[in-house]
Design a protein around this motif. Structure first.
Motif, PDB file in Angstrom:
ATOM      1  N   THR A  25       0.993  -1.167   0.046  1.00 28.70           N
ATOM      2  CA  THR A  25      -0.061   0.034  -0.126  1.00 28.70           C
ATOM      3  C   THR A  25       0.903   1.406  -0.190  1.00 28.70           C
ATOM      4  N   SER A  26       2.379   1.096   0.259  1.00 32.38           N
ATOM      5  CA  SER A  26       3.055   2.246   0.079  1.00 32.38           C
ATOM      6  C   SER A  26       4.469   1.789  -0.276  1.00 32.38           C
TER       7      SER A  26
ATOM      8  N   HIS B 269      -2.845   2.932  -4.341  1.00 34.09           N
ATOM      9  CA  HIS B 269      -2.580   4.082  -4.009  1.00 34.09           C
ATOM     10  C   HIS B 269      -3.526   4.741  -3.144  1.00 34.09           C
ATOM     11  N   PRO B 270      -3.455   5.550  -2.376  1.00 33.86           N
ATOM     12  CA  PRO B 270      -4.416   6.158  -1.375  1.00 33.86           C
ATOM     13  C   PRO B 270      -5.688   6.666  -1.929  1.00 33.86           C
ATOM     14  N   ASP B 271      -5.783   6.996  -3.533  1.00 33.94           N
ATOM     15  CA  ASP B 271      -6.922   7.403  -3.904  1.00 33.94           C
ATOM     16  C   ASP B 271      -7.666   6.321  -4.337  1.00 33.94           C
ATOM     17  N   GLY B 272      -7.244   4.945  -4.266  1.00 33.64           N
ATOM     18  CA  GLY B 272      -7.991   3.787  -4.479  1.00 33.64           C
ATOM     19  C   GLY B 272      -7.749   3.280  -5.749  1.00 33.64           C
ATOM     20  N   THR B 273      -6.752   3.836  -6.478  1.00 33.42           N
ATOM     21  CA  THR B 273      -6.208   3.414  -7.812  1.00 33.42           C
ATOM     22  C   THR B 273      -4.903   2.281  -7.572  1.00 33.42           C
ATOM     23  N   HIS B 274      -4.517   1.655  -8.508  1.00 35.03           N
ATOM     24  CA  HIS B 274      -3.407   0.721  -8.308  1.00 35.03           C
ATOM     25  C   HIS B 274      -2.634   0.816  -9.609  1.00 35.03           C
TER      26      HIS B 274
END
Length: 121
Positions: free
Chosen positions: A61-62, A108-113
């Motif tokens: 996730t990061s 990514h934090p915005d929900g994308t990958h």
């Protein structure tokens, strides 16, 4: 997934599913998933043309502790090679050869990958 923050297992399963979709869109065919033996597990076994491809999927996730593909250390790589040989011994020998790939999934934090597919590592 439960709540707003997935468990480690849920995150890994989601990353693996998205990696599989990515590989299939690239024209690869699924041969096996989560194959286990006493020595370990292979996330995905695919066919790419005439080659059998053993894929390790790493999901994060990061990048706080590095890029997902960096998690495949030389020790993990050696174990994947052994596991690939064991899978081939249990199944049909690949006439077109055998390849090891790593697929890094980053949420990514915005929900994308994003997907980082490294062939022939």
């Amino acid at each position: 997934m439960t709540g707003t923050r997935p468990t480690r297992m849920e995150l890994g399963a989601q990353g693996e599913e998205l990696a599989l979709e990515h590989l299939q869109r690239a024209g690869m065919e699924l041969l096996d998933r989560n194959w286990r033996c006493r020595a370990g597990e292979i996330d995905l076994v695919m066919r790419d043309g005439g080659q059998v491809v053993v894929c390790e999927v790493k999901t994060r996730t990061s990048t706080r502790f590095g890029d997902p593909v960096e998690a495949v250390t030389p020790t993990k790589h050696a174990r994947l090679r052994r596991l690939a040989g064991m899978w081939v011994a249990e199944h049909a020998s690949p006439a077109g050869g055998l390849r090891l790939d790593v697929v890094g999934m980053l949420f990514h934090p915005d929900g994308t990958h994003s997907v980082d597919h490294r062939r022939g590592v």
